[in-house]
Write a protein that holds these residues in place. Structure first.
Motif, PDB file in Angstrom:
ATOM      1  N   GLY A 105      30.932  85.949  89.023  1.00  0.00           N
ATOM      2  CA  GLY A 105      31.353  84.556  89.130  1.00  0.00           C
ATOM      3  C   GLY A 105      31.572  83.832  87.824  1.00  0.00           C
ATOM      4  O   GLY A 105      31.840  82.629  87.831  1.00  0.00           O
ATOM      5  N   ALA A 106      31.464  84.531  86.662  1.00  0.00           N
ATOM      6  CA  ALA A 106      31.735  83.867  85.390  1.00  0.00           C
ATOM      7  C   ALA A 106      33.169  83.349  85.368  1.00  0.00           C
ATOM      8  O   ALA A 106      34.088  83.991  85.880  1.00  0.00           O
ATOM      9  CB  ALA A 106      31.498  84.822  84.227  1.00  0.00           C
ATOM     10  N   PHE A 107      33.378  82.201  84.753  1.00  0.00           N
ATOM     11  CA  PHE A 107      34.707  81.605  84.679  1.00  0.00           C
ATOM     12  C   PHE A 107      35.601  82.412  83.757  1.00  0.00           C
ATOM     13  O   PHE A 107      36.755  82.696  84.070  1.00  0.00           O
ATOM     14  CB  PHE A 107      34.589  80.160  84.183  1.00  0.00           C
ATOM     15  N   ASP A 108      35.080  82.782  82.590  1.00  0.00           N
ATOM     16  CA  ASP A 108      35.861  83.550  81.623  1.00  0.00           C
ATOM     17  C   ASP A 108      34.895  84.048  80.549  1.00  0.00           C
ATOM     18  O   ASP A 108      33.673  83.883  80.677  1.00  0.00           O
ATOM     19  CB  ASP A 108      36.968  82.684  81.006  1.00  0.00           C
ATOM     20  N   PHE A 109      35.431  84.626  79.486  1.00  0.00           N
ATOM     21  CA  PHE A 109      34.557  85.133  78.422  1.00  0.00           C
ATOM     22  C   PHE A 109      35.241  84.972  77.073  1.00  0.00           C
ATOM     23  O   PHE A 109      36.460  84.824  76.970  1.00  0.00           O
ATOM     24  CB  PHE A 109      34.191  86.593  78.666  1.00  0.00           C
ATOM     25  N   VAL A 110      34.420  85.014  76.025  1.00  0.00           N
ATOM     26  CA  VAL A 110      34.883  84.999  74.643  1.00  0.00           C
ATOM     27  C   VAL A 110      34.151  86.109  73.910  1.00  0.00           C
ATOM     28  O   VAL A 110      32.944  86.287  74.098  1.00  0.00           O
ATOM     29  CB  VAL A 110      34.597  83.633  73.963  1.00  0.00           C
ATOM     30  N   ARG A 111      34.870  86.852  73.101  1.00  0.00           N
ATOM     31  CA  ARG A 111      34.221  87.898  72.313  1.00  0.00           C
ATOM     32  C   ARG A 111      33.423  87.285  71.165  1.00  0.00           C
ATOM     33  O   ARG A 111      33.884  86.353  70.505  1.00  0.00           O
ATOM     34  CB  ARG A 111      35.268  88.872  71.762  1.00  0.00           C
ATOM     35  N   LYS A 112      32.232  87.823  70.928  1.00  0.00           N
ATOM     36  CA  LYS A 112      31.382  87.325  69.856  1.00  0.00           C
ATOM     37  C   LYS A 112      31.923  87.780  68.504  1.00  0.00           C
ATOM     38  O   LYS A 112      32.655  88.768  68.422  1.00  0.00           O
ATOM     39  CB  LYS A 112      29.941  87.835  70.040  1.00  0.00           C
ATOM     40  N   PRO A 113      31.569  87.069  67.421  1.00  0.00           N
ATOM     41  CA  PRO A 113      32.015  87.490  66.091  1.00  0.00           C
ATOM     42  C   PRO A 113      31.602  88.939  65.822  1.00  0.00           C
ATOM     43  O   PRO A 113      30.480  89.346  66.123  1.00  0.00           O
ATOM     44  CB  PRO A 113      31.272  86.529  65.150  1.00  0.00           C
ATOM     45  N   ASP A 114      32.531  89.735  65.297  1.00  0.00           N
ATOM     46  CA  ASP A 114      32.258  91.156  65.058  1.00  0.00           C
ATOM     47  C   ASP A 114      33.146  91.642  63.917  1.00  0.00           C
ATOM     48  O   ASP A 114      34.360  91.792  64.083  1.00  0.00           O
ATOM     49  CB  ASP A 114      32.546  91.957  66.331  1.00  0.00           C
ATOM     50  N   PRO A 115      32.553  91.881  62.738  1.00  0.00           N
ATOM     51  CA  PRO A 115      33.361  92.326  61.586  1.00  0.00           C
ATOM     52  C   PRO A 115      34.097  93.637  61.855  1.00  0.00           C
ATOM     53  O   PRO A 115      35.163  93.877  61.300  1.00  0.00           O
ATOM     54  CB  PRO A 115      32.309  92.508  60.478  1.00  0.00           C
ATOM     55  N   SER A 116      33.545  94.499  62.728  1.00  0.00           N
ATOM     56  CA  SER A 116      34.172  95.801  62.979  1.00  0.00           C
ATOM     57  C   SER A 116      35.537  95.664  63.629  1.00  0.00           C
ATOM     58  O   SER A 116      36.377  96.557  63.529  1.00  0.00           O
ATOM     59  CB  SER A 116      33.267  96.669  63.848  1.00  0.00           C
ATOM     60  N   ILE A 130      31.121  80.408  80.706  1.00  0.00           N
ATOM     61  CA  ILE A 130      31.896  81.218  79.769  1.00  0.00           C
ATOM     62  C   ILE A 130      30.933  82.166  79.067  1.00  0.00           C
ATOM     63  O   ILE A 130      30.016  81.722  78.368  1.00  0.00           O
ATOM     64  CB  ILE A 130      32.640  80.334  78.756  1.00  0.00           C
ATOM     65  N   MET A 131      31.113  83.455  79.269  1.00  0.00           N
ATOM     66  CA  MET A 131      30.220  84.461  78.691  1.00  0.00           C
ATOM     67  C   MET A 131      30.639  84.772  77.252  1.00  0.00           C
ATOM     68  O   MET A 131      31.830  84.773  76.923  1.00  0.00           O
ATOM     69  CB  MET A 131      30.248  85.744  79.516  1.00  0.00           C
ATOM     70  N   LEU A 132      29.639  85.037  76.398  1.00  0.00           N
ATOM     71  CA  LEU A 132      29.902  85.519  75.044  1.00  0.00           C
ATOM     72  C   LEU A 132      29.583  87.006  75.028  1.00  0.00           C
ATOM     73  O   LEU A 132      28.446  87.407  75.269  1.00  0.00           O
ATOM     74  CB  LEU A 132      29.061  84.772  74.014  1.00  0.00           C
ATOM     75  N   SER A 133      30.601  87.821  74.786  1.00  0.00           N
ATOM     76  CA  SER A 133      30.489  89.259  74.982  1.00  0.00           C
ATOM     77  C   SER A 133      30.656  90.014  73.674  1.00  0.00           C
ATOM     78  O   SER A 133      31.538  89.702  72.866  1.00  0.00           O
ATOM     79  CB  SER A 133      31.547  89.731  75.983  1.00  0.00           C
ATOM     80  N   ALA A 134      29.830  91.032  73.480  1.00  0.00           N
ATOM     81  CA  ALA A 134      29.978  91.938  72.340  1.00  0.00           C
ATOM     82  C   ALA A 134      31.112  92.919  72.629  1.00  0.00           C
ATOM     83  O   ALA A 134      31.319  93.348  73.763  1.00  0.00           O
ATOM     84  CB  ALA A 134      28.679  92.699  72.097  1.00  0.00           C
ATOM     85  N   VAL A 135      31.866  93.267  71.579  1.00  0.00           N
ATOM     86  CA  VAL A 135      32.972  94.209  71.735  1.00  0.00           C
ATOM     87  C   VAL A 135      32.418  95.631  71.577  1.00  0.00           C
ATOM     88  O   VAL A 135      32.690  96.325  70.617  1.00  0.00           O
ATOM     89  CB  VAL A 135      34.094  93.930  70.723  1.00  0.00           C
ATOM     90  N   THR A 136      31.603  96.041  72.522  1.00  0.00           N
ATOM     91  CA  THR A 136      31.050  97.381  72.576  1.00  0.00           C
ATOM     92  C   THR A 136      31.305  97.922  73.975  1.00  0.00           C
ATOM     93  O   THR A 136      31.690  97.182  74.875  1.00  0.00           O
ATOM     94  CB  THR A 136      29.540  97.372  72.301  1.00  0.00           C
ATOM     95  N   ASP A 137      31.079  99.234  74.161  1.00  0.00           N
ATOM     96  CA  ASP A 137      31.279  99.799  75.489  1.00  0.00           C
ATOM     97  C   ASP A 137      30.392  99.112  76.507  1.00  0.00           C
ATOM     98  O   ASP A 137      30.839  98.730  77.591  1.00  0.00           O
ATOM     99  CB  ASP A 137      30.992 101.308  75.472  1.00  0.00           C
ATOM    100  N   ASN A 138      29.100  98.941  76.177  1.00  0.00           N
ATOM    101  CA  ASN A 138      28.194  98.249  77.098  1.00  0.00           C
ATOM    102  C   ASN A 138      28.594  96.788  77.264  1.00  0.00           C
ATOM    103  O   ASN A 138      28.513  96.226  78.353  1.00  0.00           O
ATOM    104  CB  ASN A 138      26.750  98.342  76.593  1.00  0.00           C
TER     105      ASN A 138
END
Length: 495
Positions: free
Chosen positions: A101-112, A81-89
């Protein structure tokens, strides 16, 4: 006695490692197997600790999370499970991770985007339980990784360390016609991959400095600006069998086969990149221009394809959409369970690989053949007919259906009543039952083609199973046979 699933936590932030450890430890179904602060340590611990599940940060020192994921999936397949930043990159890297092949992802904490730790913790536990259920049911399986265009050497090296994937039986053995009263409970589970395979190679790679995924000598030039929306992206390298990168910038784009320059902002803004060649060779403007390619897309059609998928979906969509021919005489409407922004990046990436156009749908889009419209995260997507008789996309924010927005059921049900169209519905890998009721409604409305992906190729056999058990499916096919079946159906009915 309840099974406890062991989780390896990978993050370069000590604070985040502590937070994630507390989250995992708060649920009696999970235990922290260990923590790693970078990709190299993650590879070593994946081999030593043999965790059931891994959470993986993306941006880390010494080795990027994508590279660590790629090597773990090649040598020691594990639900990651990947932890992803909510940015374009961050969103683009997340889509790559899902194809690696990642199973899924979760967005990392982001006040924006008002994502606080409490919400992220809830999402993470939900994904962990889905991964655990897929392991417990035997439905999770690793698939061969998709590789970056231009990274063939690195792909070959990593692939050599991995076990060969389970062969798909011949078509005669894998396709089944399902009568309405047949239950999926009688299907035999596919054999699972031996997760111990490749550990020696994994240990070897963990002890040395890893080469980049794309060797420097063959790396593409750095992009100078953000890519255009997927609907406007030209495709380079149209030759069959070669994967293409998105155009680096509008200034370097050339008219593309199958694109209509009159309707393509990138093509019209760049005109013709043969101008520098004329200057270098002494040719003048009097030279007869080459006629622009004729668009094969049309808003007049008699058939439509609707596809629904969830966990494991980006990989499945890559397999299905990249094999569709440029002149495919039907539109493709897609629901992939995914948050806002990520569906845009998914559309961009798929567009760079496909002969057809792939875009994130926008409200009131005119629906055309040879185009795949991906429902944007956070909206429901429907097919509608306007006053002129043309078909258009309708997007709403009415709220989730069965916890999903977009929802496959909403899309499928919107095709009910459009009996002037031959409707082809496809349900692929994903947890839960979204799409099953919608497919049943299509069956009752006379839609003849209703395909479910087979258990043998699903990352998670949930949504297709639900449709089969409901008696809504006409054919069960392994992933590799879905596109040939669609192409055959569409061509045979266009004659």
């Amino acid at each position: 006695m309840m099974t406890v699933y062991r989780v390896l936590i990978v993050d370069d932030s000590r604070f985040m490692r502590k937070v994630l450890s507390d989250v995992v430890g708060s649920d009696e179904a999970f235990a922290v197997a260990g923590t790693a602060s970078d990709g190299e340590e993650a590879i070593r611990l994946a081999m030593e600790l043999k965790p059931d599940i891994i959470t993986m940060d993306m941006e880390m020192p010494r080795m990027h999370g994508l590279e660590a994921l790629r090597r773990i999936m090649a040598a020691h397949p594990t639900p990651v499970i990947m932890l992803s930043a909510v940015t374009d990159n961050g969103t683009r890297d997340t889509i790559k991770a899902l194809q690696y092949g990642a199973f899924d992802f979760v967005r990392k904490p982001d006040p924006s985007v008002k994502l606080v730790i409490e919400e992220v913790s809830e999402y993470l536990l939900e994904k962990l339980h889905i991964a655990a259920e897929s392991i417990r049911s035997g439905s999770w399986r690793a698939l061969p990784a998709e590789w970056e265009p231009g990274g063939e050497e690195a792909a070959t090296e990593a692939a050599a360390a991995a076990e060969s994937p389970d062969p798909v039986p011949p078509a005669a053995d894998t396709e089944r016609t399902i009568p309405p009263d047949e239950s999926a409970g009688r299907e035999r589970p596919a054999p699972k991959r031996d997760r111990t395979t490749g550990e020696a190679e994994l240990q070897h790679t963990a002890r040395r400095t890893m080469p980049p995924a794309v060797p420097p000598a063959r790396a593409k030039p750095a992009k100078t600006q953000e890519p255009q929306p997927a609907a406007n992206l030209p495709k380079s390298g149209e030759s069959k069998g070669r994967k293409a990168e998105p155009a680096a910038s509008a200034s370097s784009a050339a008219p593309v086969k199958g694109k209509n320059p009159a309707s393509d902002p990138v093509s019209t803004s760049t005109k013709d990149n043969r101008t520098p060649i004329r200057q270098a060779t002494g040719m003048h403007a009097a030279e007869p221009p080459v006629a622009p390619p004729t668009s094969r897309k049309s808003s007049s059609f008699t058939q439509i394809v609707a596809v629904g998928t969830s966990t494991g979906g980006p990989r499945a969509l890559h397999e299905v959409l990249t094999k569709l021919p440029e002149d495919f005489q039907a539109p493709v409407l897609v629901v992939q369970h995914m948050p806002p922004k990520f569906t845009y990046s998914l559309a961009q990436r798929l567009n760079s690989f496909c002969a057809i156009r792939v875009c994130e749908a926008t409200h009131d889009d005119l629906v055309e053949t040879g185009t795949a419209y991906i429902a944007p995260g956070g909206k429901q997507m429907r097919l509608a007919k306007d006053a002129s008789g043309k078909y258009r996309i309708r997007l709403t924010e009415e709220g989730p259906r069965s916890g999903h927005m977009p929802s496959v059921d909403v899309l499928f049900e919107s095709l009910v009543g459009h009996r002037g169209l031959v409707r082809h519905a496809v349900l692929m890998t994903g947890m839960g039952s979204d799409g099953a009721k919608g497919m049943k409604a299509l069956q009752e409305d006379g839609a003849e083609t209703r395909i479910a992906e087979s258990e043998e190729t699903c990352v998670v056999y949930g949504m297709p199973r639900s449709a089969v058990e409901l008696g809504a499916v006409s054919r069960v096919l392994p992933l590799q046979q879905i596109t040939p079946a669609l192409v055959s159906e569409v061509r045979s009915r266009n004659k």
